[in-house]
Design a protein around this motif. Sequence first.
Motif, short mmCIF file in Angstrom:
data_model
loop_
_atom_site.label_atom_id
_atom_site.label_comp_id
_atom_site.label_asym_id
_atom_site.label_seq_id
_atom_site.Cartn_x
_atom_site.Cartn_y
_atom_site.Cartn_z
N ILE A 1 -30.85 -8.47 -16.75
CA ILE A 1 -31.97 -8.54 -17.67
C ILE A 1 -31.57 -7.73 -18.90
CG2 ILE A 1 -34.42 -8.07 -18.03
CD1 ILE A 1 -34.77 -7.97 -15.00
N PHE A 2 -31.80 -8.31 -20.08
CA PHE A 2 -31.50 -7.58 -21.31
C PHE A 2 -32.78 -7.32 -22.07
CE2 PHE A 2 -27.69 -9.90 -20.20
CZ PHE A 2 -26.70 -8.94 -20.35
N PHE A 3 -32.90 -6.12 -22.59
CA PHE A 3 -34.04 -5.79 -23.43
C PHE A 3 -33.46 -5.30 -24.75
CE2 PHE A 3 -36.97 -2.24 -24.75
CZ PHE A 3 -37.90 -3.07 -25.35
N ALA A 4 -33.79 -6.00 -25.82
CA ALA A 4 -33.23 -5.70 -27.13
C ALA A 4 -31.70 -5.54 -27.03
CB ALA A 4 -33.86 -4.44 -27.72
N ASP A 5 -31.06 -6.53 -26.42
CA ASP A 5 -29.60 -6.60 -26.28
C ASP A 5 -28.99 -5.53 -25.39
OD1 ASP A 5 -29.38 -8.87 -27.78
OD2 ASP A 5 -29.23 -7.77 -29.68
N LYS A 6 -29.84 -4.70 -24.78
CA LYS A 6 -29.27 -3.69 -23.88
C LYS A 6 -29.55 -4.09 -22.45
CE LYS A 6 -28.85 1.07 -24.50
NZ LYS A 6 -29.42 2.39 -24.76
N ASN A 7 -28.55 -3.94 -21.60
CA ASN A 7 -28.76 -4.24 -20.19
C ASN A 7 -29.74 -3.22 -19.59
OD1 ASN A 7 -28.52 -4.61 -17.35
ND2 ASN A 7 -26.56 -5.64 -17.72
N LEU A 8 -30.71 -3.73 -18.85
CA LEU A 8 -31.73 -2.86 -18.28
C LEU A 8 -31.13 -1.76 -17.41
CD1 LEU A 8 -34.39 -3.98 -19.23
CD2 LEU A 8 -35.01 -4.48 -16.88
N LYS A 9 -29.98 -2.08 -16.82
CA LYS A 9 -29.34 -1.09 -15.95
C LYS A 9 -28.95 0.17 -16.72
CE LYS A 9 -27.42 -4.53 -12.85
NZ LYS A 9 -26.39 -5.58 -12.90
N ASN A 10 -28.79 0.02 -18.03
CA ASN A 10 -28.33 1.15 -18.83
C ASN A 10 -29.47 1.88 -19.55
OD1 ASN A 10 -25.73 0.45 -18.09
ND2 ASN A 10 -25.56 -0.98 -19.81
N ILE A 11 -30.69 1.53 -19.21
CA ILE A 11 -31.84 2.21 -19.84
C ILE A 11 -32.55 3.03 -18.78
CG2 ILE A 11 -33.90 1.89 -21.25
CD1 ILE A 11 -32.96 -0.91 -21.90
N CYS A 12 -32.90 4.28 -19.12
CA CYS A 12 -33.65 5.13 -18.20
C CYS A 12 -35.00 4.49 -17.90
CB CYS A 12 -33.94 6.49 -18.81
SG CYS A 12 -32.54 7.55 -18.82
N ASP A 13 -35.44 4.59 -16.65
CA ASP A 13 -36.71 4.00 -16.27
C ASP A 13 -37.86 4.44 -17.18
OD1 ASP A 13 -35.56 2.62 -14.28
OD2 ASP A 13 -36.38 3.80 -12.62
N ASN A 14 -37.94 5.75 -17.45
CA ASN A 14 -39.12 6.20 -18.20
C ASN A 14 -39.08 5.78 -19.66
OD1 ASN A 14 -37.03 8.17 -18.13
ND2 ASN A 14 -38.42 9.66 -19.02
N ILE A 15 -37.88 5.64 -20.22
CA ILE A 15 -37.80 5.15 -21.60
C ILE A 15 -38.13 3.65 -21.65
CG2 ILE A 15 -36.19 4.69 -23.49
CD1 ILE A 15 -34.83 7.37 -22.66
N LEU A 16 -37.60 2.92 -20.67
CA LEU A 16 -37.88 1.49 -20.58
C LEU A 16 -39.38 1.24 -20.45
CD1 LEU A 16 -36.75 -1.46 -20.11
CD2 LEU A 16 -37.08 -0.96 -17.68
N ARG A 17 -40.03 2.00 -19.56
CA ARG A 17 -41.45 1.75 -19.29
C ARG A 17 -42.34 2.18 -20.43
NH1 ARG A 17 -40.60 3.94 -13.35
NH2 ARG A 17 -39.68 2.07 -12.42
N LYS A 18 -41.86 3.13 -21.22
CA LYS A 18 -42.60 3.47 -22.43
C LYS A 18 -42.58 2.30 -23.39
CE LYS A 18 -42.52 6.75 -26.31
NZ LYS A 18 -42.62 5.70 -27.32
#
Lengths: 282, 251
Positions: free
Chosen positions: B68-85
Amino acid sequence: MTTARMREKIAFFVLGLITLLVVIPILMIIFYIVKNSIGSISWEFITQSPRNGMKEGGIFPAIVGTIVLIIGTMLFSLPLGVLSAVYLVEYARDNFFTRLIKLSVVNLSGIPSIVYGLFGFTLFVLFLKLGTSILAGSLTLAIMSLPVIITATKEALESVPLSFREISLSLGATKWQTVRYCVLPYAIPGILTGTVLSLSRAAGETAPILFTVAAFYLPRLPRSLFDQVMALPYHLYVISTQVPNIPVSISFATCFVLIGLVFLMNLVSIILRSHYRKKKLW
Amino acid sequence: MVKETVIKTVNLNCRYGALQVLKDLNLEIHRNEIFGIIGPANSGKTTFLRALNRLNFLNASYSQDGEIFFADKNLKNICDNILRKRIGIIFALPQVLPVSIYNNIAYGPKVHGIAKKDAIEQIVEESLKKASLWDEVKDRLDSPAMKLSGGQQQRLCIARTLAVEPDVILYDEHCSGLDPISTAKIEDAMQQLKETYTQILVTNNTKQAARVSERCAFFLMGELIELDETAALFTEPKDKRTDDYITGRFG
Ligand SMILES: Nc1ncnc2c1ncn2[C@@H]1O[C@H](COP(=O)(O)OP(=O)(O)O)[C@@H](O)[C@H]1O
Ligand SMILES: [Mg+2]
């Protein structure tokens, strides 16, 4: 009246009677103690040291000793117990290891208090060289109190709706923020109940303090954590069985004070609990 | 016009234990669109939303593969709390905390480090305005959020999500328990939020998807059956199963 309703009435009556059977022994004990101690309870009795081979004077050092031990026990067991429960409920994965821990916690509460006493004596008094002291006694009582505090806190945490955690996490809060602000506050009533229950028990125990802190006769008050203290349950044991010719009314009065102390702790917890329950809206 | 992709899934598979709930899902969601998802119960719509903010992982039996990519970044590389914000969610039942209206909204900004009282007050007011709730509650911000009606509670949840300044808002059948008037108010609010946010709307109400969304996907048993402009999907569906569903022949 239909037979079904008759049966219900009879069932309620019988159940009420059985419940009354639970209340009767407590009332009888309290009545008996109050009746026999009424002559000896006085201001002097709670504020003065024992005199004349404990046949006269009061039990002030023992009251202070027991209160100090309760506070000491709480200082060790409350943070340790609550944090352990938080770990078990909120952080630990469900695997063989955590199931083993949970099982141990349940079983720890079934261990006889004299075993805790001997354990504390070996570990704190002898091995860690704390000597017979408030510190050793509090630590021993704290270990004995842990299982109840952990179990009560676990149950309190588990009863907080999962949705509170989801709300908090979904807003980007960290795990710890979630526990700290959206879980723990709602678990406080349950934690309080467990803590007071286990501290009440600790306050009345003789075996765990026998070799770790309790003094036979020590009219002065403690000056440091490494002092011994007198304590109500042990004092009661001493004046009832170890020293001859002590008026029975003094024993009963000591009983009365000990029960009064425990009762006071429970009262405080009831007040705090109802204060928190008013805020509970779900 | 080339649209900017905000969320993209590549061969996404989701499982609870051995049960496969989403199969080989590939789709893209564009910035500032309202993306509708329809489908019968148990087709994996909720699982899809909760995969986007990784809430699924709260369940120990959950596993997923694919990307899954969010704004071109793989979700695996985003901290949960930053992603959920940045990807907020509105649940099916209004989920308010048992505290005041004010504190429900202030909670998010506070955990993200905003401490000044007037800053928080301003966020509370703005969020409530954006969620079209301000006029109804401005005089009783300190009263318990649980005393609000269901529709108001749901708008409060929207305001609470807006207060942490997300980019994407996920709605999981968020009107299912509400009356038509409350639903209309919430749909109005969603239209106003369009300028600033990307919104993904899961709904069991096909009419709502037709009214509100711009593009729409039809999920069935964990598979993406059809994805098209909403108008096209509802007037000339290409797949027979989509046709059956939107005309009410099953589900
Ligand atoms: N927490 C869970 N544990 C196990 N299975 C689940 C869980 N949540 C959902 N499922 C299963 O996943 C499938 C899809 O569920 P869901 O994503 O909730 O579908 P929808 O939102 O479209 O109704 C269902 O078969 C459901 O039983
Ligand atoms: Mg669902």
